[in-house]
Design a protein around this motif. Structure first.
Motif, PDB file in Angstrom:
ATOM      1  N   LEU A  74      16.989  37.141  55.475  1.00  0.00           N
ATOM      2  CA  LEU A  74      17.485  38.125  56.442  1.00  0.00           C
ATOM      3  C   LEU A  74      18.061  37.520  57.720  1.00  0.00           C
ATOM      4  CD1 LEU A  74      14.915  41.076  56.373  1.00  0.00           C
ATOM      5  CD2 LEU A  74      17.387  41.263  56.133  1.00  0.00           C
ATOM      6  N   MET A  75      17.645  36.315  58.062  1.00  0.00           N
ATOM      7  CA  MET A  75      18.059  35.712  59.329  1.00  0.00           C
ATOM      8  C   MET A  75      19.564  35.417  59.371  1.00  0.00           C
ATOM      9  SD  MET A  75      16.631  34.804  62.218  1.00  0.00           S
ATOM     10  CE  MET A  75      14.932  34.437  61.907  1.00  0.00           C
ATOM     11  N   GLY A  76      20.183  35.179  58.197  1.00  0.00           N
ATOM     12  CA  GLY A  76      21.592  34.768  58.139  1.00  0.00           C
ATOM     13  C   GLY A  76      22.565  35.697  58.848  1.00  0.00           C
ATOM     14  N   PRO A  77      22.682  36.984  58.430  1.00  0.00           N
ATOM     15  CA  PRO A  77      23.638  37.883  59.078  1.00  0.00           C
ATOM     16  C   PRO A  77      23.318  38.177  60.542  1.00  0.00           C
ATOM     17  CG  PRO A  77      22.303  39.063  57.463  1.00  0.00           C
ATOM     18  CD  PRO A  77      22.031  37.618  57.276  1.00  0.00           C
ATOM     19  N   ILE A  78      22.028  38.096  60.921  1.00  0.00           N
ATOM     20  CA  ILE A  78      21.655  38.344  62.330  1.00  0.00           C
ATOM     21  C   ILE A  78      22.161  37.211  63.214  1.00  0.00           C
ATOM     22  CG2 ILE A  78      19.714  38.670  63.917  1.00  0.00           C
ATOM     23  CD1 ILE A  78      18.185  39.930  61.574  1.00  0.00           C
ATOM     24  N   MET A  79      21.969  35.965  62.753  1.00  0.00           N
ATOM     25  CA  MET A  79      22.534  34.813  63.465  1.00  0.00           C
ATOM     26  C   MET A  79      24.064  34.916  63.498  1.00  0.00           C
ATOM     27  SD  MET A  79      20.419  32.529  64.704  1.00  0.00           S
ATOM     28  CE  MET A  79      18.744  31.915  64.584  1.00  0.00           C
ATOM     29  N   GLY A  80      24.645  35.414  62.393  1.00  0.00           N
ATOM     30  CA  GLY A  80      26.092  35.580  62.313  1.00  0.00           C
ATOM     31  C   GLY A  80      26.610  36.549  63.354  1.00  0.00           C
ATOM     32  N   LEU A  81      25.844  37.609  63.646  1.00  0.00           N
ATOM     33  CA  LEU A  81      26.249  38.578  64.679  1.00  0.00           C
ATOM     34  C   LEU A  81      26.364  37.905  66.041  1.00  0.00           C
ATOM     35  CD1 LEU A  81      24.002  41.646  63.695  1.00  0.00           C
ATOM     36  CD2 LEU A  81      26.480  41.514  63.512  1.00  0.00           C
ATOM     37  N   GLY A  82      25.323  37.141  66.409  1.00  0.00           N
ATOM     38  CA  GLY A  82      25.332  36.457  67.709  1.00  0.00           C
ATOM     39  C   GLY A  82      26.423  35.414  67.802  1.00  0.00           C
ATOM     40  N   LEU A  83      26.603  34.645  66.724  1.00  0.00           N
ATOM     41  CA  LEU A  83      27.636  33.604  66.694  1.00  0.00           C
ATOM     42  C   LEU A  83      29.029  34.209  66.815  1.00  0.00           C
ATOM     43  CD1 LEU A  83      28.615  30.657  66.083  1.00  0.00           C
ATOM     44  CD2 LEU A  83      28.587  31.307  63.667  1.00  0.00           C
ATOM     45  N   SER A  84      29.313  35.263  66.050  1.00  0.00           N
ATOM     46  CA  SER A  84      30.652  35.863  66.040  1.00  0.00           C
ATOM     47  C   SER A  84      31.032  36.435  67.400  1.00  0.00           C
ATOM     48  CB  SER A  84      30.733  36.958  64.969  1.00  0.00           C
ATOM     49  OG  SER A  84      29.758  37.959  65.208  1.00  0.00           O
TER      50      SER A  84
END
Length: 452
Positions: A74-84
Motif C-alpha cells: 500500500l505504501m507505493g501509491p501514497i509515496m507516489g502522491l507526495g513525490l508527484s
C-alpha cells in the motif's frame, strides 16, 4: 568564540547532511514509480495481506497484523502522491490517485467479504483501537513518512520501509472499515477510514517536504505558476485532516484522566469489607455529565453514606459526575455474567500478581542477606588455630555477630561478641593485643571481648 561556533556548525552539518548517502534523484523517482501500479502480483499480494490482517484483527492477534503490514504494497501509491506533487508531475499524480483508489477499494471489499463470512462478530481490542484516531496518529504518520522517504532516497534502503508500514499501520484501518461495512456499523467505518486518511495525507506530506528539501528536479517547467496554488491546497487538506484529530486527542486524554480518577475514588472511598464491588462501569460523555456505575453485593449502603460518597467526588476532580449505585438481588441479576466473571478473574489475577511480586521481593531480600552473611562468616576453626599460636593459654574460642541497640542515641548497630576461655589467667595488655589483632584479621572494629 566565533571559531568554536564554526566548528560546531561544521560538525552538525557533517552529521546531518543527507547528500553523502543520497541516491541519484532519477533513480529514487524510478524506484517510487515502480511501486505505484496495482496489477498482477501487487493486487494479489494486497488481497492476501488484507485477508491476513482481517484474520489478525478478528482473533485479536498483534503478531498476525504486523505480518500482514510487512507484506502490504500500500505504501507505493501514497509515496507516489507526495513525490508527484513535489516535482509537479501531474501525469504521475493522476496515475498515483488512480492506483491508490484501486488499492483502497480492493482492500475494503476484501475485508468486508471476510468479516461477512466470519463467524466471529465481536469487535476485539485491535479493531476498536482503529476507530478513535487522534493527534498522536498524525504525529506517527508524519514522522513515519519522513523516515520512509529519507530512507527511500538513500543508496542503502535498509529495513526502514517495512518499519514505516508497521508504525503508520495503513492496512488495519482499511480492514476495520471493511468490518464496519460488513456489520453495518457506520461509526466503525468512519473512524477507521479517517485514521487511514490521516496516514495517507501525512505520509504524502512527508514525501512532498523531503522531495522539495532535497531539490528533486521538477517535471513541469511551469512550477512557479502552480507553486502557490499547490501550497494552498496542501494547507487546506492538512488543516481539514488535523483539526478533528486534535479534538479527538483531547477527548481521549480527558477520558483517560476521568477513568484514572474514578478508579482512585473507588479504591480510596469504596473499599468496604461487608459490601464488595462486583462490577463497575465508567461512562465518559463528550457532551453530557460522566457517570460511575457500581454494582454492590452484601450489606446495602445507606442513603446517608451514599450522599457522603457523592460529596467526595469533587475531591478526586470528578466534576459533573454521577455516582450510580446498584444494590440488591435485582440489580445483581442484571449484571452480565460474562463481564462479571471477567472482572473477578482480572481482580484475582491482579491480587495474585501483587502477592507474587511481594513474595519475590522478600525472597530477593533474603537471598541478598544470605549472600551478605556468607561473605561475613567467621572462619572459627582457622581463627582458633591462629589465636592459639599467638597465645597458647587460650583453649576455647567463639565469635558471633549480633544486633545491638543504643538507647541513648536511639540507633541500631551490629557487634561482634568474642568469648575466650583460657588455661591460665592472661593479663589485660594481652587481651588488648588479641582484640587489636582480631580487628585487623576480621576487618571489624566493633568487638566485645569476654575472657574467662
Amino acid at each position: 568564540m566565533k571559531k568554536i561556533y564554526l566548528l560546531i556548525l561544521i560538525f552538525l552539518k557533517d552529521r546531518f547532511n543527507l547528500s553523502h548517502e543520497q541516491e541519484d534523484h532519477f533513480e529514487t523517482i524510478k524506484s517510487i514509480e515502480k511501486a505505484i501500479d496495482f496489477r498482477g502480483i501487487n493486487v494479489w499480494t494486497l488481497i492476501f495481506a488484507i485477508f491476513i490482517a482481517s484474520v489478525g484483527l478478528n482473533v485479536n492477534s498483534t503478531a498476525v497484523i504486523i505480518g500482514a503490514m510487512l507484506i502490504s504494497p500500500l505504501m507505493g501509491p501514497i509515496m507516489g502522491l507526495g513525490l508527484s506533487v513535489g516535482i509537479y508531475d501531474f501525469a504521475l499524480l493522476k496515475r498515483s490517485l488512480k492506483n491508490f483508489t484501486i488499492a483502497v477499494v480492493i482492500s475494503i471489499l476484501t475485508s468486508a467479504i471476510y468479516f461477512t463470512l466470519s463467524p466471529l462478530e465481536e469487535a476485539q481490542s485491535e479493531l476498536l483501537a482503529r476507530t478513535t484516531p487522534s493527534i498522536y496518529d498524525v504525529l506517527i504518520a508524519l514522522f513515519g513518512g519522513l523516515a520512509g522517504i529519507v530512507a527511500g532516497a538513500s543508496k542503502e534502503k535498509g529495513n526502514t520501509i517495512p518499519g514505516v508500514a508497521i508504525a503508520t499501520a495503513l492496512m488495519p484501518p482499511l480492514c476495520t472499515a471493511g468490518y464496519g461495512i460488513a456489520t453495518g456499523n457506520l461509526w466503525f467505518f468512519l473512524g477507521a477510514f479517517y485514521l487511514f486518511f490521516i496516514n495517507t495525507v501525512m505520509i504524502s506530506l512527508s514525501a512532498f517536504l523531503i522531495v522539495r528539501f532535497l531539490k528533486f528536479p521538477l517535471k513541469s517547467t511551469s512550477g512557479d505558476i502552480y507553486s502557490k496554488r499547490i501550497k494552498k491546497y496542501i494547507l487546506i487538506i492538512v488543516t481539514i485532516t488535523v483539526l478533528p484529530s486534535i479534538y479527538l486527542g483531547y477527548q481521549i486524554i480527558q477520558q483517560s484522566i476521568f477513568k484514572s480518577n474514578a478508579t482512585i475514588f473507588l479504591i480510596q472511598e469504596m473499599s468496604f469489607n461487608e459490601t464488595p464491588i462486583i462490577n463497575k462501569n465508567f461512562i465518559h460523555s463528550y457532551t453530557d455529565s460522566n457517570a460511575i456505575e457500581v454494582v454492590l453485593a452484601g450489606k446495602p449502603i445507606e442513603e446517608e453514606k451514599y450522599t457522603e460518597l457523592k460529596s467526595k467526588l469533587q475531591k478526586y476532580s470528578l466534576y459533573k459526575t454521577k455516582l450510580i449505585l446498584k444494590q440488591g438481588s435485582e440489580n445483581i441479576a442484571q449484571v452480565d455474567m460474562g463481564q462479571l466473571k471477567s472482572g473477578i478473574i482480572e481482580e484475582i489475577y491482579k491480587k495474585n500478581e501483587v502477592a507474587l511480586q511481594d513474595k519475590e521481593m522478600k525472597i530477593k531480600v533474603l537471598e541478598n542477606e544470605i549472600i551478605s552473611l556468607r561473605g561475613k562468616q567467621i572462619p572459627i576453626k582457622n581463627i582458633s588455630k591462629e589465636i592459639n599460636a599467638l597465645n597458647s593459654d587460650i583453649k576455647i574460642f567463639s565469635a558471633y555477630r549480633t544486633a545491638s541497640f543504643n538507647i541513648t542515641t536511639n540507633k541500631m548497630d551490629s557487634i561482634l561478641i568474642v568469648y575466650m576461655q583460657t588455661k591460665n589467667k592472661i593479663e589485660r595488655k594481652d587481651v588488648t593485643m588479641l582484640e587489636n589483632w582480631l580487628k585487623k584479621r576480621l576487618e571489624y572494629e566493633n568487638i566485645k571481648m569476654i575472657v574467662e
